[in-house]
Design an enzyme around this catalytic site. Sequence first.
Site, PDB file in Angstrom:
ATOM      1  N   SER A 127      61.062   1.136  -1.905  1.00 21.77           N
ATOM      2  CA  SER A 127      59.585   0.971  -0.866  1.00 21.77           C
ATOM      3  C   SER A 127      58.716   1.631  -0.287  1.00 21.77           C
ATOM      4  O   SER A 127      58.852   2.458  -1.079  1.00 21.77           O
ATOM      5  CB  SER A 127      60.776   0.975   1.052  1.00 21.77           C
ATOM      6  OG  SER A 127      60.577   0.569   1.721  1.00 21.77           O
ATOM      7  N   TYR A 140      68.116   4.778   5.625  1.00 22.86           N
ATOM      8  CA  TYR A 140      67.132   4.280   4.513  1.00 22.86           C
ATOM      9  C   TYR A 140      65.957   4.857   3.846  1.00 22.86           C
ATOM     10  O   TYR A 140      66.591   4.318   2.597  1.00 22.86           O
ATOM     11  CB  TYR A 140      66.469   2.761   5.449  1.00 22.86           C
ATOM     12  CG  TYR A 140      66.086   1.875   4.343  1.00 22.86           C
ATOM     13  CD1 TYR A 140      66.286   1.117   3.776  1.00 22.86           C
ATOM     14  CD2 TYR A 140      64.630   1.687   4.300  1.00 22.86           C
ATOM     15  CE1 TYR A 140      66.070   0.609   2.683  1.00 22.86           C
ATOM     16  CE2 TYR A 140      64.278   0.709   4.177  1.00 22.86           C
ATOM     17  CZ  TYR A 140      64.203  -0.595   2.665  1.00 22.86           C
ATOM     18  OH  TYR A 140      63.780  -0.955   2.010  1.00 22.86           O
TER      19      TYR A 140
END
Length: 247
Positions: A127, A140
Amino acid sequence: MTTVLITGCSSGYGLATARRFLDEGWNVLATMRNPREGVLAPSDRLRVLALDVTDPASVAGAVEAAGAVDVLVNNAGIGAVGAFEATPMSTVRELFETNTFGVMAMTQAVIPQMRGRGSGVIVNVTSSVTLAAMPLAAAYTASKAAIEGFTGSLALELGFFGVRAKLVEPGYGPGTQFTSNGIERMAGLIPPEYQAFAAPVFEEFETPGAVTTPGDVADVVYQAATDPSERLRYAAGADAVALAAAT
């Protein structure tokens, strides 16, 4: 004909990536936790396999059923948005089980065959939060940052055997099932003390500038999988590309 195994193909980036490889003439092993008909158009080059990356037996069974795999794309992942203070450790562990340990388990399962052949590519999808910190995504981010370090080290040790490891770093993709699931997972976990801080953050989520589409990610995953160089990182999406250029 080359074969790719892709995790998390039920929607979003994984689904788009499976379609991209099929369009390029590859044999595609599209895996998902709960396979269902109609997700991908039938093709004699497509097999849909059940796979839960958090279940060792499921990982072993899927890799055995897959046979020879030229490229592994570790795409399956879950998101979470909210204040870390209010995030249960059970949720943190859930994120790591899929985003970190699931990737490691799949990678470990295919390494022997790739090493034995002296070829293969492992593409790990992380990400853009690993490129620039984002609020309300601490757990996350940690789960994805771990894979960044893991893949960098892996690339060095597997390169000796002719196997390449790559990172694809997608930007923010509003409207995807992944994003909506992440927000839903943290529903109600913004304490009153955080409301003033969180409100403009969520407003920005709803009205972002440059964004990343599933097609953007599919294109970059294919690029990474077919790039014979030792390049490690590939930003995907205009916002991720801008962040990568700024770091």
